[in-house]
Design a protein around this motif. Sequence first.
Motif, PDB file in Angstrom:
ATOM      1  N   ARG A  53      64.119  43.163  16.026  1.00 25.95           N
ATOM      2  CA  ARG A  53      64.808  43.611  17.238  1.00 25.95           C
ATOM      3  C   ARG A  53      65.374  42.427  17.985  1.00 25.95           C
ATOM      4  O   ARG A  53      64.727  41.366  18.065  1.00 25.95           O
ATOM      5  CB  ARG A  53      63.864  44.384  18.165  1.00 25.95           C
ATOM      6  CG  ARG A  53      64.564  44.941  19.403  1.00 25.95           C
ATOM      7  CD  ARG A  53      63.579  45.472  20.422  1.00 25.95           C
ATOM      8  NE  ARG A  53      64.242  45.975  21.612  1.00 25.95           N
ATOM      9  CZ  ARG A  53      63.623  46.305  22.747  1.00 25.95           C
ATOM     10  NH1 ARG A  53      62.303  46.184  22.847  1.00 25.95           N
ATOM     11  NH2 ARG A  53      64.298  46.753  23.775  1.00 25.95           N
ATOM     12  N   VAL A  54      66.577  42.612  18.558  1.00 25.51           N
ATOM     13  CA  VAL A  54      67.195  41.601  19.410  1.00 25.51           C
ATOM     14  C   VAL A  54      67.718  42.293  20.660  1.00 25.51           C
ATOM     15  O   VAL A  54      68.503  43.250  20.566  1.00 25.51           O
ATOM     16  CB  VAL A  54      68.347  40.862  18.687  1.00 25.51           C
ATOM     17  CG1 VAL A  54      69.028  39.886  19.647  1.00 25.51           C
ATOM     18  CG2 VAL A  54      67.840  40.129  17.453  1.00 25.51           C
TER      19      VAL A  54
ATOM     20  N   TYR B  21      73.355  43.374  24.380  1.00 24.15           N
ATOM     21  CA  TYR B  21      73.074  43.665  22.976  1.00 24.15           C
ATOM     22  C   TYR B  21      71.636  44.149  22.878  1.00 24.15           C
ATOM     23  O   TYR B  21      70.710  43.536  23.426  1.00 24.15           O
ATOM     24  CB  TYR B  21      73.262  42.409  22.119  1.00 24.15           C
ATOM     25  CG  TYR B  21      73.156  42.647  20.633  1.00 24.15           C
ATOM     26  CD1 TYR B  21      74.267  43.016  19.883  1.00 24.15           C
ATOM     27  CD2 TYR B  21      71.939  42.503  19.968  1.00 24.15           C
ATOM     28  CE1 TYR B  21      74.175  43.235  18.515  1.00 24.15           C
ATOM     29  CE2 TYR B  21      71.836  42.709  18.605  1.00 24.15           C
ATOM     30  CZ  TYR B  21      72.962  43.072  17.881  1.00 24.15           C
ATOM     31  OH  TYR B  21      72.862  43.293  16.526  1.00 24.15           O
ATOM     32  N   ASN B  22      71.435  45.262  22.152  1.00 23.52           N
ATOM     33  CA  ASN B  22      70.093  45.817  21.964  1.00 23.52           C
ATOM     34  C   ASN B  22      70.082  46.578  20.642  1.00 23.52           C
ATOM     35  O   ASN B  22      70.663  47.656  20.535  1.00 23.52           O
ATOM     36  CB  ASN B  22      69.717  46.741  23.125  1.00 23.52           C
ATOM     37  CG  ASN B  22      68.280  47.233  23.011  1.00 23.52           C
ATOM     38  OD1 ASN B  22      67.498  46.717  22.227  1.00 23.52           O
ATOM     39  ND2 ASN B  22      67.932  48.242  23.804  1.00 23.52           N
ATOM     40  N   LYS B  23      69.447  45.988  19.661  1.00 24.44           N
ATOM     41  CA  LYS B  23      69.427  46.608  18.348  1.00 24.44           C
ATOM     42  C   LYS B  23      68.051  46.424  17.706  1.00 24.44           C
ATOM     43  O   LYS B  23      67.490  45.336  17.726  1.00 24.44           O
ATOM     44  CB  LYS B  23      70.507  46.019  17.446  1.00 24.44           C
ATOM     45  CG  LYS B  23      70.618  46.728  16.091  1.00 24.44           C
ATOM     46  CD  LYS B  23      71.796  46.196  15.282  1.00 24.44           C
ATOM     47  CE  LYS B  23      71.933  46.949  13.956  1.00 24.44           C
ATOM     48  NZ  LYS B  23      73.096  46.453  13.172  1.00 24.44           N
ATOM     49  N   THR B  24      67.549  47.530  17.119  1.00 24.00           N
ATOM     50  CA  THR B  24      66.272  47.512  16.402  1.00 24.00           C
ATOM     51  C   THR B  24      66.515  47.931  14.963  1.00 24.00           C
ATOM     52  O   THR B  24      67.218  48.920  14.704  1.00 24.00           O
ATOM     53  CB  THR B  24      65.259  48.459  17.070  1.00 24.00           C
ATOM     54  OG1 THR B  24      65.079  48.060  18.442  1.00 24.00           O
ATOM     55  CG2 THR B  24      63.922  48.425  16.359  1.00 24.00           C
ATOM     56  N   ASP B  25      65.915  47.202  14.024  1.00 26.65           N
ATOM     57  CA  ASP B  25      66.135  47.493  12.601  1.00 26.65           C
ATOM     58  C   ASP B  25      64.908  47.056  11.807  1.00 26.65           C
ATOM     59  O   ASP B  25      64.458  45.917  11.926  1.00 26.65           O
ATOM     60  CB  ASP B  25      67.376  46.759  12.086  1.00 26.65           C
ATOM     61  CG  ASP B  25      67.602  46.996  10.592  1.00 26.65           C
ATOM     62  OD1 ASP B  25      67.549  48.158  10.172  1.00 26.65           O
ATOM     63  OD2 ASP B  25      67.821  46.003   9.868  1.00 26.65           O
ATOM     64  N   GLN B  26      64.372  47.960  11.020  1.00 22.65           N
ATOM     65  CA  GLN B  26      63.204  47.676  10.190  1.00 22.65           C
ATOM     66  C   GLN B  26      63.577  47.496   8.720  1.00 22.65           C
ATOM     67  O   GLN B  26      62.722  47.157   7.903  1.00 22.65           O
ATOM     68  CB  GLN B  26      62.178  48.816  10.317  1.00 22.65           C
ATOM     69  CG  GLN B  26      61.649  49.039  11.725  1.00 22.65           C
ATOM     70  CD  GLN B  26      60.787  47.889  12.204  1.00 22.65           C
ATOM     71  OE1 GLN B  26      60.259  47.109  11.420  1.00 22.65           O
ATOM     72  NE2 GLN B  26      60.637  47.789  13.526  1.00 22.65           N
TER      73      GLN B  26
ATOM     74  N   LEU C  25      65.177  38.576  24.178  1.00 22.59           N
ATOM     75  CA  LEU C  25      63.928  39.104  23.638  1.00 22.59           C
ATOM     76  C   LEU C  25      64.112  39.310  22.140  1.00 22.59           C
ATOM     77  O   LEU C  25      65.051  39.995  21.709  1.00 22.59           O
ATOM     78  CB  LEU C  25      63.553  40.426  24.309  1.00 22.59           C
ATOM     79  CG  LEU C  25      62.410  41.208  23.664  1.00 22.59           C
ATOM     80  CD1 LEU C  25      61.098  40.441  23.782  1.00 22.59           C
ATOM     81  CD2 LEU C  25      62.270  42.595  24.289  1.00 22.59           C
ATOM     82  N   VAL C  26      63.212  38.717  21.343  1.00 27.26           N
ATOM     83  CA  VAL C  26      63.284  38.837  19.890  1.00 27.26           C
ATOM     84  C   VAL C  26      61.921  39.296  19.374  1.00 27.26           C
ATOM     85  O   VAL C  26      60.897  38.667  19.669  1.00 27.26           O
ATOM     86  CB  VAL C  26      63.671  37.496  19.231  1.00 27.26           C
ATOM     87  CG1 VAL C  26      63.767  37.659  17.714  1.00 27.26           C
ATOM     88  CG2 VAL C  26      64.979  36.977  19.793  1.00 27.26           C
TER      89      VAL C  26
END
Length: 282
Positions: free
Chosen positions: A158-159, A169-174, A201-202
């Motif tokens: 996540r960033v 910018y706000n993206k979450t990826d697994q 935030l990382v």
Amino acid sequence: MRLIRMLAVGVGASFLMVMPALAQSPDGASGKAAAPAASAAPAASAPAAGAQAAPAPAATAGAPAAGTAASPATTGAAAASTAAPAAGATAAPAMDGPTYAVRLRDLEQRIDELKEQIRRSHTRLSLLSDTILSGGGAGSRASIRFNNELSSAFRVTRVLIVLDGAVQYNKTDQSGALAEQTEIPIFNGSVPPGDHTLQVLVNLQGNGYGVFSYLRGYRFEVRSSHSFTAVEGKTMNLQAVAFEKGGVTTPLEERPAVRFVEKIVSGLSDASGQPAAAAGGK
């Protein structure tokens, strides 16, 4: 017989008459006995005088007594001077190791904050001087990017990046697609001249394999913020870089960190150096 007695009586009477005369004579036995008596009188008077002079040593002995009386005061002063360091020692007890380490870290943090304030003030003065000399009045611009320089031991999941309280910018990826991006454009547009704050935030996940497969259970969260100054007529190129600090001896959970790289260029252009569109466009 009677004649002999008469002679004896006469001789005795004569002797009795001569004795007082001998007693009054200076050459007599009484006169000689008086001389020792007279000489004894000065001798007796000398001890008497000595007896009167005896108090003088007594008076002299009184000086040590006075000195002895003064010594408690001196001793009290010495005790007071000795008590002063003792009081100081009580007021400032010896500092143990953990307390010293905490205070040292706090001091280092304050020094870093002062350095940041000095840098920002220097930047304002320098850029303000350039703005006044150039007579610029076209606004300012900022170009913000996120760079991933982490090793394969960490995977970005996540960033989140916020500029002046607004989410950019706000993206979450697994799936790992986010972790494969080494550079992500965040913001490119005009900003008001002045101070701005960027928050990052990382979220990370351990990415071990083989004997290091246990790292997959690790989760990390890195937070950081940075203040910068936008100057009228200039472009601020700002990079937020995720990297690993320390070395091989640094614990795994202490390695992830974020640093910021600034570069100010003249004119209103993006990171590639191309002129920007009209002020206000993104």
